[in-house]
Design an enzyme around this catalytic site. Structure first.
Site, PDB file in Angstrom:
ATOM      1  CD  GLU A   1      46.394 -29.076 -35.690  1.00  0.00           C
ATOM      2  OE1 GLU A   1      46.229 -29.737 -34.643  1.00  0.00           O
ATOM      3  OE2 GLU A   1      45.842 -29.345 -36.778  1.00  0.00           O
TER       4      GLU A   1
ATOM      5  CG  ASP B   1      58.069 -34.527 -28.095  1.00  0.00           C
ATOM      6  OD1 ASP B   1      58.183 -34.563 -26.850  1.00  0.00           O
ATOM      7  OD2 ASP B   1      58.696 -35.298 -28.848  1.00  0.00           O
TER       8      ASP B   1
ATOM      9  CE  LYS C   1      65.493 -38.291 -21.053  1.00  0.00           C
ATOM     10  NZ  LYS C   1      66.486 -39.166 -21.735  1.00  0.00           N
TER      11      LYS C   1
ATOM     12  CD  GLU D   1      40.869 -32.232 -26.807  1.00  0.00           C
ATOM     13  OE1 GLU D   1      40.062 -31.622 -26.079  1.00  0.00           O
ATOM     14  OE2 GLU D   1      41.276 -31.784 -27.898  1.00  0.00           O
TER      15      GLU D   1
END
Length: 214
Positions: A44, A118, A122, A194
């Site tokens: 992960e 993340d 932009k 979550e």
């Protein structure tokens, strides 16, 4: 969100080399020997406080897991979970995931989890997204020909971008959910983010993609 600095984190991490692998480069190609059992390896990227990786290891004792987290002030929370759980099939790495090829050999990792990464919303930051083509190439270099990526996010923009990126890279879309918590998907293990986002009413997106054999 600004992280609270934990100046003691480094010392604590160093006290538990049985859980946080201090020199992963030395283990490259031999991760099966780093665990109690030589089993398939899943990782992960961005393991955060470790809820997901710890629970996955608990319910899947026949799989070995490695949770990767760059922030020391965050990974110590995952370490606390692991110390309490005493699971033999999970390790942690306090490293930058951009260096994955230094830690894992070609074909060594069967599955990669990207949970609530993340989104870098932009446009000028799109190359930093963990599903950008250079990252997909990086992952491919440590996975077998049919290796899989499982992605979860509450960010619709990142999810749509990722589906396009996977498709353009030539990957096979095996599973796509636009509203995971209102689907018939079974066996979902929630991350801390979550749970937080779903309580706010955010929709959770999930997909499973596979590299095609070449």
């Amino acid at each position: 969100m600004r992280l609270r600095n934990k100046p003691w984190a480094k010392d604590k991490i160093e006290q538990y080399p049985q859980y946080v692998v201090a020199d992963p480069e030395a283990v490259k190609g031999n991760w099966g020997n780093a665990f109690a059992e030589n089993q398939p390896l899943h990782i992960e990227i961005g393991t955060g406080k470790g809820r997901f990786i710890t629970e996955m290891a608990r319910v899947n004792p026949d799989i070995n897991y490695v949770g990767i987290e760059f922030q020391q002030s965050v990974i110590v929370s995952a370490l606390d979970r692991l110390i309490e759980a005493e699971l033999p099939n999970v390790k942690l790495l306090n490293v930058n995931a951009a260096d994955l090829k230094s830690f894992f050999a070609n074909g060594e990792v069967e599955r990669i989890y990207l949970n609530f990464s993340d989104p870098w919303p932009k446009i000028r930051h799109h190359k930093r997204r963990l599903t950008y083509k250079t990252f997909l190439s990086l992952y491919e270099g440590i996975m077998p020909k049919n290796g899989e990526i499982h992605l979860k996010t509450d960010n619709q923009g990142l999810f749509e971008y990722s589906l396009t990126s996977f498709s353009e890279y030539g990957m096979l879309l095996k599973f796509v959910s636009l509203d995971l918590h209102n689907s018939d998907f079974e066996g979902n293990i929630m991350t801390e983010y979550e749970e937080k986002f779903s309580k706010k009413g955010n929709r959770i997106y999930r997909c499973e993609v596979q590299y095609r054999k070449k």
